[in-house]
Write an enzyme that holds these catalytic residues in place. Sequence first.
Site, mmCIF file in Angstrom:
data_model
loop_
_atom_site.group_PDB
_atom_site.id
_atom_site.type_symbol
_atom_site.label_atom_id
_atom_site.label_comp_id
_atom_site.label_asym_id
_atom_site.label_seq_id
_atom_site.Cartn_x
_atom_site.Cartn_y
_atom_site.Cartn_z
ATOM 1 N N GLY D 150 0.836 -1.194 0.000
ATOM 2 C CA GLY D 150 0.000 0.000 0.000
ATOM 3 C C GLY D 150 0.867 1.238 0.000
ATOM 4 O O GLY D 150 2.069 1.193 0.271
ATOM 5 N N CYS D 151 0.244 2.360 -0.300
ATOM 6 C CA CYS D 151 1.018 3.597 -0.407
ATOM 7 C C CYS D 151 1.588 4.001 0.949
ATOM 8 O O CYS D 151 2.777 4.321 1.050
ATOM 9 C CB CYS D 151 0.173 4.715 -0.995
ATOM 10 S SG CYS D 151 -1.447 4.941 -0.235
ATOM 11 N N TYR D 152 0.771 3.994 1.989
ATOM 12 C CA TYR D 152 1.287 4.359 3.312
ATOM 13 C C TYR D 152 2.367 3.392 3.778
ATOM 14 O O TYR D 152 3.421 3.831 4.262
ATOM 15 C CB TYR D 152 0.162 4.418 4.340
ATOM 16 C CG TYR D 152 -0.809 5.561 4.178
ATOM 17 C CD1 TYR D 152 -0.389 6.883 4.274
ATOM 18 C CD2 TYR D 152 -2.162 5.333 3.965
ATOM 19 C CE1 TYR D 152 -1.277 7.942 4.157
ATOM 20 C CE2 TYR D 152 -3.066 6.385 3.844
ATOM 21 C CZ TYR D 152 -2.632 7.687 3.942
ATOM 22 O OH TYR D 152 -3.518 8.726 3.823
#
Lengths: 347, 347, 347, 347
Positions: D150-152
Site C-alpha cells: 500500500g502507499c502508506y
Amino acid sequence: MTTPLRIAVLGASGYTGADLVRLALTHPRIEIAALSANAKAGQTMAQVWPHFAAYPSLPKLCKADEIDFTGIDVVFGCLPHAASAELLSQIEGPKIVDLSADFRLKDAATYADWYGNAHPAPQLLPEAVYGLTEFARDTLPTARIAACPGCYPTAALLALLPLVERGLISPDRITINALSGVSGAGRSVKEANLFPEVAEAVHPYGIGKHRHMPEMEQELSSRAGREVIISFTPHLVPMNRGELATIVVDLADDRTAADLRAAFDARYAGEPFVHLLPEGVAPATRMVRGSNHVVLNVFADRVPGRALVIVAIDNLVKGSSGQAIQNMNLMFGLPETMGLEAAPLFP
Amino acid sequence: MTTPLRIAVLGASGYTGADLVRLALTHPRIEIAALSANAKAGQTMAQVWPHFAAYPSLPKLCKADEIDFTGIDVVFGCLPHAASAELLSQIEGPKIVDLSADFRLKDAATYADWYGNAHPAPQLLPEAVYGLTEFARDTLPTARIAACPGCYPTAALLALLPLVERGLISPDRITINALSGVSGAGRSVKEANLFPEVAEAVHPYGIGKHRHMPEMEQELSSRAGREVIISFTPHLVPMNRGELATIVVDLADDRTAADLRAAFDARYAGEPFVHLLPEGVAPATRMVRGSNHVVLNVFADRVPGRALVIVAIDNLVKGSSGQAIQNMNLMFGLPETMGLEAAPLFP
Amino acid sequence: MTTPLRIAVLGASGYTGADLVRLALTHPRIEIAALSANAKAGQTMAQVWPHFAAYPSLPKLCKADEIDFTGIDVVFGCLPHAASAELLSQIEGPKIVDLSADFRLKDAATYADWYGNAHPAPQLLPEAVYGLTEFARDTLPTARIAACPGCYPTAALLALLPLVERGLISPDRITINALSGVSGAGRSVKEANLFPEVAEAVHPYGIGKHRHMPEMEQELSSRAGREVIISFTPHLVPMNRGELATIVVDLADDRTAADLRAAFDARYAGEPFVHLLPEGVAPATRMVRGSNHVVLNVFADRVPGRALVIVAIDNLVKGSSGQAIQNMNLMFGLPETMGLEAAPLFP
Amino acid sequence: MTTPLRIAVLGASGYTGADLVRLALTHPRIEIAALSANAKAGQTMAQVWPHFAAYPSLPKLCKADEIDFTGIDVVFGCLPHAASAELLSQIEGPKIVDLSADFRLKDAATYADWYGNAHPAPQLLPEAVYGLTEFARDTLPTARIAACPGCYPTAALLALLPLVERGLISPDRITINALSGVSGAGRSVKEANLFPEVAEAVHPYGIGKHRHMPEMEQELSSRAGREVIISFTPHLVPMNRGELATIVVDLADDRTAADLRAAFDARYAGEPFVHLLPEGVAPATRMVRGSNHVVLNVFADRVPGRALVIVAIDNLVKGSSGQAIQNMNLMFGLPETMGLEAAPLFP
C-alpha cells in the site's frame, strides 16, 4: 554512441528554466553543461528547487558571465525580457533558443512600445525565427535563433492560424478569453501571487494591455495580409499549470463550424502534439498537464455566423520549455518529439 | 420583540439549501421551523453537513410531506427543477421563494425545450416574480412566489440590464465568458466533480446549451423589446465558490466605455450590494466570497466599438441563497439587507 | 443606543488585522476609529484588500504614530513581534488586545531565547493576561492587556489543558502533529508562500524549533506543576484557513479514552464555541471555517495506554482575530459571543 | 530489437490503473496488450481519461474475461481487493504484479479480519512476494506474484525497516502521522471526495482502523522478531497526489538521531529512488510529484530519547504504479529504473 548536445540554460532559477532542465534530464541527446542564475549563483539546483532534491549531480548554478560558451551547442534563454537579449547578443557560436519575449516581435519599435524599453539587440531580430514549431518547420533547421512564442500566443495561434490562412474566419472581431495557471506569472515574489491571494479565487488581469497581444497580432496580420486587432482577456486561475483559450470568431461568408473542423483535421492530422478532439468533446487543461500536447476543438456559437474555438496547453511545456526543446530538435536535425514523449500527468 | 418569520427549507441537503440555513441562523427575524431532505430524512444537519457540527439544535431533516405548513410563513425551495414546482404547487398559505429553475421562465414551452420535461405547474407561472432583486423591487413586496435567478444570470443580468435598458449597447453579439466554482454543480455525486478530476485544472462545459441561457435571453429580450440571442460559455474552475463573467459587448453608435461606466454609476450608486469598482480595478471573486456583494467594472476593448463588462459574485450567496433572503426581506417588508451584512471572507 | 467601543487596529495590512476588521464590521458595539499600516499609509482598505472593495467608508490606513489614542477604548495589536510591544508600550489609556507573540511568554528570557531579541517592554509582562478565553474568564474582565495565544497553542491547549489539570494524562511525551493553512504564514512576501510552491503539496516546517512551542510548554507546565517538554511538528497544507492538531498522549494509570471524553464533556458542555463531537466523528477544519468555533474529539490509540485527541480551529478566527474579539468582549463586560455568531462557511 | 513484454492491466479505469498505463506508454520494453474495466468495457481510454485524449491508439477497454492471456507476459492487477485475487487466481501463465491488498498479508485470517471477507485465493499467498522493491531484490527475480505494498506502508516501511533491522529504535510506540492527496481514495464516486467537500480543508480518517495497519505491522514484526503494534493516523489533504509521513520513534538506548541518519546513509547510499536529504532539509511531497522518488530525513525530537523520521512519496507512483513497474523490471531481469526515469513535475 552519438555525441551529446551540450546545453547551457540561462535563468535556471525561474519556472521555465526549471521545466527545461526537467525535460532535458531525460532527453537522450542532451548533456546539461551549465546552469546560470546570477542571484543564486553558488547554490545547487536541489537548494533552489524541491523537485531536484534527487538530482545532486546537476551542475551548480553560476553567474552567466562565468560560463565558457566554447563547446556549448545551444543556449536556452530563460531570462526576463531585455536581460535576455542583452546577454544573448554577446554570445557567439552556440545556437540560441530564447524563451523570453525579446526576439518574438519583428519590429523593434513595437517592442519598445509594449515593453517600455529600447530593444537591446535590434540587429539580431532579422535572424530570429518565430518558433511556433508547427508553423516554422521550414525555417528552424537553418536558424541560429529561435524565439519561442509566449504561452498565450502558442495556444491562440495554433487555434487561429489555420483558419486565417484559409480565409475561413474574419480576422476582425477575434475575441480571446484565456485562463492560466499561476506558474505563468513566474517565480518572482509578489504579494499578488501568494497562495492565499490566489487560491479559491479567479480574476482577469492585464485587461487590454497584456504583452502577448502584439505577438498574436503580428502573426495574425502576417497571415491575413492586413492589420489585425484582437481582443484578449487573460484570467488567473488557482492551479499550477495549464492554459485554456476560448476564442469566438466570426465565420467568413457561408462558412460553418464544420468547415473549421475540417480545416483543423486537414492541418493537424499528422501532428504528434496537436490534437483535434472528437466532435463535442471540450478541451481541458487536465488533458495535457505536464506534456507537450495541445488539444483543441470547434463548436458552433449560439449567435449565428460565429463559432467557438477552444484550445488547451500546459503553459510551461508546449507554452514554453517543451516547445523550446521541440525547436531545438528541429534546429539540430533530431526527431521532433525526442525527449517530449511523456504522457500527461493526471490526476 | 417581534414575531419571527417561520421558514421551511425544502432540500436542505444541497449546497444552496445549506447556505440558506447558514444565513438564516443569524438573520434576526428568522426562525428555522423545518428542514426537509427526503433521502436523508431522520438525520441531523450536523450528520449531513460538517459546518453545522456546532449546531445540534437545528431541526432534524424530515421528508417534505411530513412538514405541517400551517404556521410556516415562507417556504424556500432548494430542490432540483421539476421536483421543486411539483412540490411547491401543492403548498398553500406560505409565500414561496424558489431557488430552482422552475419559475424563472415565463413560457412553459421554452421550459420544456430546455429542461426536457413538461412544466409541472404552469398555472403558477403568472404569479411568479423573477427575483433579480435590484430589478424587482416594485413587484416583490406583493408577490406570492419569487423565482430566484440562476447564478450566471444574476451576474450577467446585473451587468447587462442597465446597458440594454438605456440603449447603450447592441443587444446582438453579446458574448459572455463565465467562470464558476465547483459548488455550482451541486452536491450530487458525479465522477466529474471528484476532487482529483477538478483540482489543478480548468475546462468549459455546457457549450452552447447551458440551461441558464434562456433565462438570460428572456430578461434581455424583455428589456430590449425584441428577441435577443446570446453567446454564453461557462468554465469550471478549481475553487469552491465564486463566479466571474467577462462580457464583450458592441457599443451603440458613438457610445464609449465611459458611457457604460456612467450608466452603472447612476443605476447602482445607492445599492447596498452592487458596487461599481474604481476605474481600472478588475473585479475578482475574492472580493465577494461568502457575501451577498456584487462587484463590476467596465473596460474599453482593444477592438474598436466594443467594451468589456466584468462582474463577480459568490454563486451560492448573491447567486442563490443570499439573493433568496434578500427577496424574502422585500416580500415581508423587512430591511433589504437584513441578515446579509457579513463582510466577505478573505483569504 | 449605547456608546460604541472605539477601536484602533495596528497592522491592518496583515491577514490577522484584516480578519479583525472583517469581524469588527458587524460587531454591534464596535466603531472602527483608526487603522494603521505604516508601509501602506494613505491607502484605503479597498486598495490593500480585495474583500473590502465594497467598504469604501472604512478609515484610511495611517501610520501608527498619527493615531490620536484619546477617545480610543481598545487597541488591537496585529503587528509582528517586537514591533508590537515596542509600540504598545507607549500607549496609555486604551485597553490592549495584542495578537502578536510579545505578551504571551511570562519570562522575558525565554522570549529572548526563542525570538532572538530582548523583550521591548518586560515591565508590562506582569499585567498581561494569557488570553485563551475559556481559561481566562476570571482575569480578563480586569485586565489591561490581553495576550492572544498563537493559533497552534489555542488549538493544542484547548485539547490538553482539561486533561492535564485533571491528571488524566502524563504531561510527558505529548506529541502534537499539526496542519495549517497558508494564511498562518502571514501576508509577508516570500518565495516559499507563492501559490505554485504551496499548491498540490504538503511539507513540515519549523521542526523542533517553532516559536509556538514555549508558549504551549509554559501553559502546560503551569497546569502540570512541573516542567513539560512537548513534541510539536507543524505542516503546511494547501488551503487558506484552518488548523488541525492530532495529539497523541500517554494516559495516566488506569485511564481510558472514555475518561478523556468525559472530562471534555464536563469542561466544555456549556461552551458557546468549544464543541466535543459525537463519539467517532473526526474533527475537520471545514467544520469551523471562518468561524470562532472549535471542534475536538478523543479516540483510543492502537498502542495500548495512549489516546488521540484531535482538534480543529480556523487559525485566523479562534486562532487569532476571533479570540481577540472574544477577549475584548470580556474585558468590556459584553456578552462573550457578541459579533462572533456567524456560522462556518462551507463549502 | 528485443521482444517487448506484453502486459495486461486489469482495472484500467481507476487511478492506479491509469497511472500504470501512463508509465507503460514510455517504458521501452512494454507493449500494452490489453486493458480491462468491466463497467466501462467498449470505451476508449480517451473517453474514460482526459489525459489519454492524445492516445487514440491505446487498446479499448474490455471485460477482464475477454482477455486472451496467451502471449501475455505480465498481468497488473489494479482492481479492488477481493475482486483482484478472485480474478488473478484464475490466470495461469503470465507473471502477476498485483496492486490490490490481496496478496500483501501472509495470513489469511488477518486478511479476513481487516477486509471483512474470506481470502479468495489463500493457496496463492505463499508464492506472493511482498514487493517493497528495495527490500525484495532477492526474491522478486524468481517470483510469480509480486504484491505491491500500500502507499502508506511503502512510505512508512522505507523509513522504519532500516532502523528496526539495526535495532536503532524501539519497535514499540511507533507513531505514524500521515498526509495523503485525494487520489489515494480512488476514483470511486463518493460524496466525501467531491471537490467542495475536500478543497480548502483537512481532516483525519480511518482513525485506529485503517487497512494499511496490519501490513505495516506484519513487516515490522517480521524484522523486529516479535509482535509490533503501531499507531497510524492518516489525514486527507486537498491535493491530487503525494503522501508524507511524520514518524515519531523511541530511540534505543544511547542512540541519537545522528545514528539514524548514518543508518539511512548506509542503507540507501546507492539507491536510485530513495534519497536521504541533507541534514535539516524537510521532506516535501513537491520533491517527488509524478516520480518514483522517495525523500526522507531524520530530526531530533524535542522530547528526549526520541527522533522524527519524515518521508515523502507520490502515492500513485512509488506508492503504487511506479513501484509495480519497478517490481516488474526485477521480475524480468530488466534494469530496475527502466521506464521510471522521469524527473518530478514542479510546479
